[in-house]
Motif scaffolding. Structure first.
Motif, PDB file in Angstrom:
ATOM      1  N   LEU A  43       0.836  -1.204   0.000  1.00  0.00           N
ATOM      2  CA  LEU A  43       0.000   0.000   0.000  1.00  0.00           C
ATOM      3  C   LEU A  43       0.872   1.256   0.000  1.00  0.00           C
ATOM      4  CD1 LEU A  43      -2.700   1.439   0.235  1.00  0.00           C
ATOM      5  CD2 LEU A  43      -2.665   1.031   2.690  1.00  0.00           C
ATOM      6  N   ILE A  89       2.441   1.815  -3.435  1.00  0.00           N
ATOM      7  CA  ILE A  89       1.430   2.255  -4.393  1.00  0.00           C
ATOM      8  C   ILE A  89       1.131   3.747  -4.193  1.00  0.00           C
ATOM      9  CG2 ILE A  89      -1.005   2.058  -5.072  1.00  0.00           C
ATOM     10  CD1 ILE A  89      -0.855  -0.898  -4.605  1.00  0.00           C
ATOM     11  N   MET A  90       0.965   4.155  -2.943  1.00  0.00           N
ATOM     12  CA  MET A  90       0.677   5.564  -2.691  1.00  0.00           C
ATOM     13  C   MET A  90       1.843   6.447  -3.119  1.00  0.00           C
ATOM     14  SD  MET A  90      -2.275   5.105  -1.931  1.00  0.00           S
ATOM     15  CE  MET A  90      -2.602   6.838  -2.118  1.00  0.00           C
ATOM     16  N   GLU A 110       3.869   5.819  -5.556  1.00  0.00           N
ATOM     17  CA  GLU A 110       3.797   5.884  -7.021  1.00  0.00           C
ATOM     18  C   GLU A 110       2.756   6.910  -7.457  1.00  0.00           C
ATOM     19  OE1 GLU A 110       4.693   4.141  -9.931  1.00  0.00           O
ATOM     20  OE2 GLU A 110       2.876   3.855 -11.107  1.00  0.00           O
ATOM     21  N   VAL A 111       1.560   6.848  -6.831  1.00  0.00           N
ATOM     22  CA  VAL A 111       0.479   7.760  -7.217  1.00  0.00           C
ATOM     23  C   VAL A 111       0.897   9.209  -6.958  1.00  0.00           C
ATOM     24  CG1 VAL A 111      -1.865   8.495  -6.660  1.00  0.00           C
ATOM     25  CG2 VAL A 111      -1.349   6.071  -6.825  1.00  0.00           C
ATOM     26  N   ARG A 171       3.822  10.340  -9.321  1.00  0.00           N
ATOM     27  CA  ARG A 171       3.460  10.450 -10.734  1.00  0.00           C
ATOM     28  C   ARG A 171       2.405  11.524 -10.950  1.00  0.00           C
ATOM     29  NH1 ARG A 171      -0.046   7.617 -13.899  1.00  0.00           N
ATOM     30  NH2 ARG A 171      -0.351   5.955 -12.410  1.00  0.00           N
ATOM     31  N   ARG A 172       1.376  11.510 -10.093  1.00  0.00           N
ATOM     32  CA  ARG A 172       0.233  12.390 -10.339  1.00  0.00           C
ATOM     33  C   ARG A 172       0.442  13.786  -9.791  1.00  0.00           C
ATOM     34  NH1 ARG A 172      -3.113  12.424 -14.399  1.00  0.00           N
ATOM     35  NH2 ARG A 172      -2.421  10.475 -15.302  1.00  0.00           N
ATOM     36  N   ASN A 210       4.455  14.782 -10.780  1.00  0.00           N
ATOM     37  CA  ASN A 210       4.795  14.532 -12.183  1.00  0.00           C
ATOM     38  C   ASN A 210       6.211  13.983 -12.341  1.00  0.00           C
ATOM     39  OD1 ASN A 210       3.886  14.452 -14.788  1.00  0.00           O
ATOM     40  ND2 ASN A 210       4.742  16.445 -15.328  1.00  0.00           N
ATOM     41  N   ARG A 211       6.671  13.219 -11.353  1.00  0.00           N
ATOM     42  CA  ARG A 211       7.996  12.614 -11.427  1.00  0.00           C
ATOM     43  C   ARG A 211       7.879  11.098 -11.297  1.00  0.00           C
ATOM     44  NH1 ARG A 211      11.792  15.529 -13.503  1.00  0.00           N
ATOM     45  NH2 ARG A 211      13.246  14.036 -12.621  1.00  0.00           N
ATOM     46  N   PRO A 212       7.413  10.407 -12.322  1.00  0.00           N
ATOM     47  CA  PRO A 212       7.330   8.948 -12.200  1.00  0.00           C
ATOM     48  C   PRO A 212       8.720   8.353 -11.969  1.00  0.00           C
ATOM     49  CG  PRO A 212       7.041   9.628 -14.475  1.00  0.00           C
ATOM     50  CD  PRO A 212       7.048  10.881 -13.653  1.00  0.00           C
ATOM     51  N   GLN A 260       6.917   0.499  -9.940  1.00  0.00           N
ATOM     52  CA  GLN A 260       6.088  -0.606 -10.422  1.00  0.00           C
ATOM     53  C   GLN A 260       6.765  -1.961 -10.188  1.00  0.00           C
ATOM     54  OE1 GLN A 260       4.573  -0.551 -14.528  1.00  0.00           O
ATOM     55  NE2 GLN A 260       2.648   0.031 -13.607  1.00  0.00           N
ATOM     56  N   ILE A 285       6.446  -2.769  -6.479  1.00  0.00           N
ATOM     57  CA  ILE A 285       5.086  -3.184  -6.113  1.00  0.00           C
ATOM     58  C   ILE A 285       4.894  -4.664  -6.443  1.00  0.00           C
ATOM     59  CG2 ILE A 285       2.638  -2.949  -6.736  1.00  0.00           C
ATOM     60  CD1 ILE A 285       3.214   0.075  -7.151  1.00  0.00           C
TER      61      ILE A 285
END
Ligand code: NA
Ligand code: NA
Lengths: 176, 460, 352
Positions: free
Chosen positions: A30, A33-34, A36-37, A40-41, A44-46, A51, A54
């Motif tokens: 968890l 995942i958070m 990553e979100v 990225r969102r 804006n730095r994926p 991945q 995870i």
């Protein structure tokens, strides 16, 4: 009889302890995942590692908790016909079907997963991604998870053996 | 055991049987072992996995075991399946947060004056709860604990009360989010996001069908679902019923918006949305003052148990289907079905009937893992749209939770019932709801836009 | 459409009339899914082998996932679980980065360069060496021409544009080069590419050449196309064969297998190029796709970055160095020839 009980109690305690520790891995998944979100969102730095990480954590989690699931009777069976038999026969049936299905399943997979791990470890195999993480940790978890499952299987079979002996004794008493 | 297998493998390897015949024999062996194991009460996961490894070994020796193992490893590498533990975690946090409790309390007073109004409340709350939880256990148990005692106390006919709780609770796994849809989409290689939206209209249609049935039946037999007595209604003033309903709707709406909305709007993958949902639910639990370290720990343990149950079956099924495919089982069965000349809709009907019958004995995951490898290739040759097929199958699979003798919903509800009510009452109660599910499934089959319209709207 | 001429020519070959040879059935796994253009090459190869052996050596194709996932195919063939498998070596860069060079290169070879290098200039030895280390034989099945370039939601005209975008880029070396260039790369499965572009999960991405991109209908959601494809100027797909399985074949079948691969390679080279030409026309003329390009300065920076990335890898991995140097030696050989043939060597447009 006492020895049997001691063995399966020992195994159960061991796998219960490990299962409780491995359960925490779901929080780790968890968290990543958070991460990553948010990266990225919002920023804006994926990142290249999220991945892969995870999936790696998830893979370790689902195999490592299997033995715990078996111990806690989380696995489903179709007991329509089974339930019609007397308790003694049920124990016999379970011992026999464990021998037919579970034993070959684990005897086939435990050595195969060890070879699988060793192969990845010695060749330094990596994931197909820029992060290029080593694949052996997940493969090692696959092996360990299967071994823990095998150990738990021993405990389950012993419980049925004990149940069978007890049921037979009770049956004799009832007859006598 | 190993010695016997090695002998047999030697025999198979030495047998001068044409490859085709041997293959068919091994496939029959695979299914024969499966049936024997299931009937004798062995755990589904080990029956599938054991049969796969044994037949794989017989067919190819060690490489056969490798096939089974790499299929399991593949299963562990699936990013979309990460959504499953996250949805389970979300459901466990949500159950602890008691979000559904307040909502049901308010809505049941709001609809109480109607004949069958309490039943209506059960279905409505089930539907809202279904849109926030992805596992069947959480929704059946929650709805059962909340509503069954109230329904029985209010003089509802026990079989009707049990039927609606089973049916309403099972909606949780059809209306997205749902770990069933994640697994089915992942197996059939259909986008999980798309399959979520394809299942939306069928799920809501079921909910509507249940409501219509309840209204009609309680109108004909007012004693089956009596309206609330004035004394009881006086306990909560009308204004409080309305404000309570609205206020208690906010948390589930936030969750629905956060999870389904973020998939819908392309903000997150279903896996990420599941993570967002889990975090939201945890925050809700804190907000509702239900958080404690013990609660967190128990949620993690319950999540591990449910997740282990799902994935051990997937591991067993992976070994089974890996060997089945390598024996060309899918092609052999496809050729066989095609040669029967039953046509496109005949094959579809057979698939549905088999799923319904299997649903009486095993759970959704077992059904998907046994039926999909066999039927998907056949359905592909007939040119069926996979998205539609998966959604229709998911709708029909609602029956498996309710068809006796084996059904999750039946067991959960039986566990909650007072001992004076027999399981036969539950069996009787679910029949009308099973019929409704079959009707809605047929409607979705006859009018494909019911399934495909929403996902296609999203695409444009 | 393709088989008529070949069948006529090939009936008289290797194992053709010899009915004393045994019937052999092999499984051929693949890293490509059933709907993928590249999978048709695997199928065509199996068909050719069958034709060359009078239908006595039968290879059954299995698409990705049927026997195992793409990532497991290497081990399956290496261990002999299946006899052979259609691959794109880049997937094995986790085993050894040298495999990536055997299947794709940044800003360097053309498809014809790969073709010439493989069959005439020592390329085949590199494949034999690398796959041989893992108990396999290897035969290229197609040298594919340049990929499309990056398809994007908004136009890309500079490296800076790409720095503000989230872009999907396959290939480990390309990922490293992109990082050096300050580009945010994101992992997205090919099957999720369309939806990811449509929903804005990513702003741009590459998949393959124009024909393969068209099978995913990427142009519908990404109307801009930044060419050329510096991250993959050419590539190679082929078939891995388990050594023991190979050695168990009658010699006539080995000859047929090798001939079929060679034939496939030539046939598919022309087919890929022609298909990409016609699909390019459809995309630009009928579907309103806009092609953009980078400035000469940016392309120069990319060139330097790619070379730097490769040089760094040569320092770390001797196998990589071995393959890279073999390719660069071929490049040296070509220098004078390329100079004097000019446009006539690799073609030009008349600008009519
Ligand atoms: Na749901
Ligand atoms: Na059932």
């Amino acid at each position: 009889m006492k020895a049997i009980k001691a063995i399966y109690n020992g195994i159960d305690k061991f796998n219960d302890f490990l299962g409780r520790i491995f359960s925490v891995l779901s929080l780790a998944i968890l968290a990543v995942i958070m991460c990553e979100v948010i990266l990225r969102r919002i920023f804006n730095r994926p990142q290249i590692w999220t991945q892969d990480l995870i999936v790696m954590l998830f893979a370790c989690y689902i195999i490592l908790i299997s033995a715990y699931g078996l111990q806690k009777k989380a696995f489903v069976a179709v007991d329509v016909v089974y339930a019609m038999f007397p308790v003694r026969v049920q124990h016999i049936l379970h011992i026999v079907t464990y021998a037919i299905f579970l034993v070959p399943f684990l005897m086939g997979l435990v050595p195969a997963s060890w070879t699988f791990f060793l192969n990845a470890y010695t060749t330094g195999e990596q994931t197909y991604s820029v992060w290029a993480a080593p694949t052996w940790p997940v493969k090692l978890c696959l092996f360990v998870g299967l071994v823990l499952l095998a150990i738990q299987a021993v405990s389950e079979i012993l419980k049925h053996v004990e149940g069978l002996v007890t049921a037979s004794a009770n049956g004799k008493e009832a007859q006598g | 055991m190993t010695a016997i297998l090695e002998q047999l493998q030697g025999l198979v390897a030495a047998a001068e049987i044409p490859a085709g015949t041997l293959g068919v024999a091994l496939i029959l062996g695979l299914f024969g072992l499966m049936v024997v194991g299931l009937v004798l009460g062995q755990e589904l996961a080990f029956v599938l996995g054991g049969a796969g490894v044994i037949v794989g070994w017989l067919a190819w020796g060690t490489p056969g075991v490798t096939i089974a193992m790499t299929k399991i490893y593949d299963q562990m590498q699936s990013y979309s399946m990460v959504a499953i533990p996250m949805f389970v975690l979300m459901a466990n946090f949500l159950t602890h947060s008691k979000v559904a409790d307040g909502l049901f309390e308010s809505i049941r007073y709001l609809l109480g004056p109607l004949k069958g109004g309490l039943g209506l409340a059960v279905i409505l709350v089930s539907t809202v709860f279904a849109a926030t939880t992805g596992i069947v256990g959480a929704s059946v148990v929650t709805m059962g604990m909340l509503s069954l005692p109230v329904l029985l106390r209010s003089g509802y006919k026990p079989s009707l009360a049990c039927g609606m709780v089973c049916a309403g609770g099972s909606l949780g796994i059809l209306i997205p989010p749902s770990i069933m849809l994640v697994s089915m989409g992942s197996y059939a290689e259909v986008s999980v996001g798309k399959i979520f939206f394809a299942a939306m209209v069928p799920g809501l249609s079921l909910s509507l069908g249940y409501i219509i049935y309840l209204m009609v039946v309680c109108h004909i037999h007012p004693d089956w679902g009596p309206a609330m007595s004035p004394e009881e209604l006086a306990e909560m003033p009308l204004k409080k019923r309305i404000t309570g309903s609205l206020i208690n709707l906010i948390p589930p709406l936030i969750l629905i918006f956060g999870v389904l909305g973020s998939i819908f709007g392309g903000i997150a993958t279903p896996t990420e949305a599941a993570g967002i949902g889990a975090l939201f639910s945890l925050i809700l639990a804190i907000f509702y003052k239900q958080f404690s370290w013990k609660m967190l720990y128990e949620s993690l343990i319950d999540t591990a148990k449910t997740t282990a149950m799902v994935f051990i079956i997937l591991f067993g099924a992976a070994a089974f289907t890996g060997v089945f495919m390598s024996l060309d089982g899918d092609q052999i069965i496809a050729d066989w079905v095609l040669s029967m000349g039953i046509g496109k809709w005949g094959a579809f009907a057979i698939m549905m009937v088999i799923m319904f019958l299997l649903g009486m004995f095993i759970d959704w995951l077992g059904i998907v893992m046994i039926v999909f490898p066999i039927f998907l290739p056949i359905m592909d040759t007939f040119g069926f749209d996979r998205l539609w097929l998966v959604a229709v199958s998911a709708t029909l699979l609602q029956t498996c939770f309710m068809t006796p003798p084996f059904g999750f919903a039946l067991f959960y509800v039986k566990g909650i019932l007072p001992p004076s009510i027999k399981i036969q009452e539950v069996y009787r109660g679910v029949i009308p709801f099973i019929i409704i599910i079959c009707i809605v499934t047929a409607l979705c089959a006859v009018f494909p836009p019911l399934v495909t319209w929403l996902p296609s709207m999203l695409a444009s | 459409d393709s088989g008529i001429m070949d069948t006529a020519n090939l009936n008289a070959t290797a194992a053709g009339g010899d009915s004393s040879l045994p019937v052999v059935t092999w499984k051929m796994g693949s890293v490509w899914g059933a709907g993928n253009v590249h999978f048709t090459v695997d199928q065509r190869f199996a068909e050719l082998v069958s034709q060359l052996t009078d239908g006595r050596f039968i290879i059954t194709n299995y698409s990705e996932g049927e026997l195992c996932s793409a990532s497991q195919l290497f081990d399956f063939v290496s261990q002999g679980t299946v006899e052979c498998g259609g691959d794109w070596g880049g997937y094995w860069s986790g085993k050894d980065t040298a495999f990536e060079l055997l299947s794709t290169i940044m800003d360097d070879f053309t498809a014809l360069d790969y073709y010439t290098w493989i069959y005439e200039a020592g390329g085949m030895d590199c494949y034999k060496e690398m796959y041989g280390q893992y108990n396999m034989e290897y035969f290229p099945l197609v040298t594919n021409p340049s990929e499309s370039g990056i398809r994007s939601v908004s136009p890309i005209t500079s490296i800076e544009d790409m720095q503000h975008m989230k872009i999907r880029l396959g290939g480990v070396m390309a990922g490293k080069a992109a990082q050096k260039l300050g580009i945010n790369i994101t992992t997205v499965a090919a099957s999720e590419l369309y939806e990811s572009l449509q929903r804005g999960v990513i702003d741009g991405g590459e998949f393959s050449g124009p024909k393969a991109d068209d099978s995913l209908k990427l142009q519908e959601v990404a109307p801009y196309w930044c060419a050329p494809a510096w991250y993959q100027s050419a590539g190679v797909n082929g078939v891995m064969v388990n050594k023991q399985a190979w050695e168990s074949l009658p010699e006539a079948y080995q000859v047929a297998f090798e001939s079929a691969a060679r034939l496939c390679c030539g046939e598919q080279l022309s087919r890929y190029i022609y298909n990409d030409m016609t699909v390019t026309n459809q995309m630009i003329e009928d579907q309103g796709v806009t092609v953009t390009s980078l400035s000469d300065e940016d392309m120069q920076l990319i060139r330097e970055t790619c070379i730097e990335t490769y040089k760094e890898e040569c320092e770390i991995n001797p196998n990589f160095k071995m393959v890279y140097e073999s390719m660069q030696a071929y490049r040296e050989t070509a220098n004078n020839y390329r100079d004097w043939t000019g446009d006539y060597g690799f073609g030009f447009n008349r600008g009519e």
